[in-house]
Design an enzyme around this catalytic site. Sequence first.
Site, PDB file in Angstrom:
ATOM      1  N   GLU A   1       0.892  -1.177   0.000  1.00  0.00           N
ATOM      2  CA  GLU A   1       0.000   0.000   0.000  1.00  0.00           C
ATOM      3  C   GLU A   1       0.921   1.216   0.000  1.00  0.00           C
ATOM      4  OE1 GLU A   1      -3.033  -0.077  -0.525  1.00  0.00           O
ATOM      5  OE2 GLU A   1      -3.729  -2.062   0.079  1.00  0.00           O
TER       6      GLU A   1
ATOM      7  N   CYS B   1      -1.958   9.232   2.624  1.00  0.00           N
ATOM      8  CA  CYS B   1      -1.760   8.703   1.268  1.00  0.00           C
ATOM      9  C   CYS B   1      -2.899   9.165   0.371  1.00  0.00           C
ATOM     10  CB  CYS B   1      -1.665   7.188   1.316  1.00  0.00           C
ATOM     11  SG  CYS B   1      -3.015   6.417   2.230  1.00  0.00           S
TER      12      CYS B   1
HETATM   13  P1  NAD Z   1       8.571   4.829   4.233  1.00  0.00           P
HETATM   14  O1  NAD Z   1       8.459   4.039   2.995  1.00  0.00           O
HETATM   15  O2  NAD Z   1       9.769   5.688   4.413  1.00  0.00           O
HETATM   16  O3  NAD Z   1       8.545   3.889   5.522  1.00  0.00           O
HETATM   17  C1  NAD Z   1       7.486   2.991   5.780  1.00  0.00           C
HETATM   18  C2  NAD Z   1       7.985   1.872   6.662  1.00  0.00           C
HETATM   19  O4  NAD Z   1       8.965   1.116   5.948  1.00  0.00           O
HETATM   20  C3  NAD Z   1       8.672   2.316   7.960  1.00  0.00           C
HETATM   21  O5  NAD Z   1       8.323   1.412   8.982  1.00  0.00           O
HETATM   22  C4  NAD Z   1      10.143   2.181   7.608  1.00  0.00           C
HETATM   23  O6  NAD Z   1      10.974   2.000   8.740  1.00  0.00           O
HETATM   24  C5  NAD Z   1      10.129   0.951   6.732  1.00  0.00           C
HETATM   25  N1  NAD Z   1      11.278   0.817   5.808  1.00  0.00           N
HETATM   26  C6  NAD Z   1      12.079   1.795   5.321  1.00  0.00           C
HETATM   27  N2  NAD Z   1      12.992   1.273   4.470  1.00  0.00           N
HETATM   28  C7  NAD Z   1      12.743  -0.063   4.411  1.00  0.00           C
HETATM   29  C8  NAD Z   1      13.307  -1.145   3.678  1.00  0.00           C
HETATM   30  N3  NAD Z   1      14.329  -0.967   2.838  1.00  0.00           N
HETATM   31  N4  NAD Z   1      12.797  -2.374   3.852  1.00  0.00           N
HETATM   32  C9  NAD Z   1      11.741  -2.574   4.686  1.00  0.00           C
HETATM   33  N5  NAD Z   1      11.159  -1.595   5.399  1.00  0.00           N
HETATM   34  C10 NAD Z   1      11.641  -0.357   5.265  1.00  0.00           C
HETATM   35  O7  NAD Z   1       7.217   5.662   4.343  1.00  0.00           O
HETATM   36  P2  NAD Z   1       6.836   6.761   5.415  1.00  0.00           P
HETATM   37  O8  NAD Z   1       7.633   7.988   5.133  1.00  0.00           O
HETATM   38  O9  NAD Z   1       6.872   6.150   6.776  1.00  0.00           O
HETATM   39  O10 NAD Z   1       5.292   7.013   5.053  1.00  0.00           O
HETATM   40  C11 NAD Z   1       4.866   7.920   4.097  1.00  0.00           C
HETATM   41  C12 NAD Z   1       4.518   7.217   2.797  1.00  0.00           C
HETATM   42  O11 NAD Z   1       3.595   6.173   3.045  1.00  0.00           O
HETATM   43  C13 NAD Z   1       3.821   8.145   1.800  1.00  0.00           C
HETATM   44  O12 NAD Z   1       4.326   7.914   0.505  1.00  0.00           O
HETATM   45  C14 NAD Z   1       2.358   7.713   1.884  1.00  0.00           C
HETATM   46  O13 NAD Z   1       1.593   8.025   0.736  1.00  0.00           O
HETATM   47  C15 NAD Z   1       2.510   6.250   2.119  1.00  0.00           C
HETATM   48  N6  NAD Z   1       1.300   5.698   2.731  1.00  0.00           N
HETATM   49  C16 NAD Z   1       0.512   4.882   1.985  1.00  0.00           C
HETATM   50  C17 NAD Z   1      -0.670   4.374   2.515  1.00  0.00           C
HETATM   51  C18 NAD Z   1      -1.572   3.499   1.713  1.00  0.00           C
HETATM   52  O14 NAD Z   1      -2.482   2.924   2.302  1.00  0.00           O
HETATM   53  N7  NAD Z   1      -1.401   3.354   0.423  1.00  0.00           N
HETATM   54  C19 NAD Z   1      -1.038   4.713   3.816  1.00  0.00           C
HETATM   55  C20 NAD Z   1      -0.212   5.544   4.547  1.00  0.00           C
HETATM   56  C21 NAD Z   1       0.967   6.029   3.995  1.00  0.00           C
END
Ligand code: NAD
Length: 487
Positions: A260, A294
């Site tokens: 997501e 998001c």
């Molecule tokens: P992010 O991708 O930086 O981090 C999300 C999670 O992934 C965190 O727990 C982080 O520690 C982990 N992570 C980071 N690098 C990783 C890797 N290489 N392998 C595995 N895990 C890893 O996102 P964010 O900044 O926390 O959140 C914002 C983003 O999330 C925005 O783009 C937003 O649109 C999206 N988002 C999407 C939804 C949806 O339902 N589609 C909902 C909420 C947020």
Amino acid sequence: MAPHAEDGVNGSSGASSLDFTTFSNIIDGKLSSTSQTRHGINPATDKPNPEVPVSTPEDVDRAVEAAKKAAKSWANTSYADRRKAVLAFADGLEKEKDAFAQFLTKEQGKPLHWAYFELDFALSAIRTMAGLELPTDVVADEEGRKIIVRYTPLGTVVGIVPWNYPILLCVTKIAPAVVTGNPIIIKPSPFTPYGGLKLVELAQRYFPAGVVQGLSGDDNLGPWLTSHPGPAKISFTGSSATGKKVMASASKTLKRVTLELGGNDPAIILEDVNIKEVAAKVATLAFLNSGQICLALKRIFVHEKIFDEFRDAMVEHTKTLKLGEAHEEGVFLGPIQNSMQYERVKGFFGEIEKEKLNVAVGGKNPDGPGYFITPTIIDRPKEDSRLVVEEPFGPIVPLLSFSTDEEAITKANNTNYGLGASVWSSNLDRATKIAEQLEAGNIWINTHFELDIRAPYGGHKESGIGIEFGIGGLKSYCNSQTVYLKK
Ligand code: NAD
């Protein structure tokens, strides 16, 4: 059966027994500490929140092993009993709602009433998902044979959660994973680890050891979990960039993934709307959670016939949206959640002067403390500008114009994202015709972001793979198994 319904983490039972001053990993039913710790920051005050564990590869091994140990008997627990445990977990969370909401303001920064909104949404999401029926599909029942499709648990799931809705996005992974018979290991965001760890601690009262576990850590932890050979599935919510890395890592052992990801949701405003009413709703949907959703409205296309009037009405409403600390009277927007995101959003403000952008409202941000950004509307930036093409994930939004329905559709679809989109009009037939041509997983007419957990939720294009919610969401935690029965 309500497994371990009476056993609290500290041998306690009852409502308000969680301690929000200490935070631990939860491995194999027990609180577990690490030699190294770190902390998050209250984004409204820059003050440190409590210490949390920094997990090691050994912690990951232990959690995966405990999940494996728990998997078989949990899979063999009846659906009805798993459901009972999930519903008991929801009741337990409801009793702790005030404590979770208060702490959510400290770790995420959102206003208290929006923290309660997140908790209420989380509770209804758990209950709705637990209430869904996972069917056994009968494909054929004819002379000589019957063909059925069963849905069996996958095995250990890893749930990776972002920082914008730390509670909601945890429970929307825990509930479907465990009700369908899978153990889950939750990895909250390092920016907002607290609510997730506490939820998992609370869950120990309702699930056997190893069924719901939680690990907090630094940037190494996600990759350790996605590359570990033990888990069968990664349920990831976060940015599209990270989603690609998760998929690459998971592919090594062909783990199932649900991704997501980010969005750049358009709203198409037709010339027949009630301008004042719709402008207020659209501003709310752009600036809710300080734009850190998001599904926030991130590109607003307004018919040129009403452009000026609509912009002015949106500006008027935006001026009434109060920015401030979570507990301030009447506050609507809190700070940006973390310094990294704050600097990124400020980067878009840096372009105002450089690109000579027209600021309709906002444009200037307060000095610290706290990562506060003023809600800002930019009047018709170039359509290839960063503000239009990228996902700012903060309270700054472009207003753009169009003159025909075809032009609006083309512009709205001109993005690699495809999470949500909406069309606003008093002519439902015309709005529906436009909506059906939009490339996004969730389309609304005359509203946006209003999700129903009974319906599938997911993104098109680079906004994701797979779905959450609804029966399809439950099936995404299952293997499909076709049984041919010769009569
Ligand atoms: P992010 O991708 O930086 O981090 C999300 C999670 O992934 C965190 O727990 C982080 O520690 C982990 N992570 C980071 N690098 C990783 C890797 N290489 N392998 C595995 N895990 C890893 O996102 P964010 O900044 O926390 O959140 C914002 C983003 O999330 C925005 O783009 C937003 O649109 C999206 N988002 C999407 C939804 C949806 O339902 N589609 C909902 C909420 C947020």
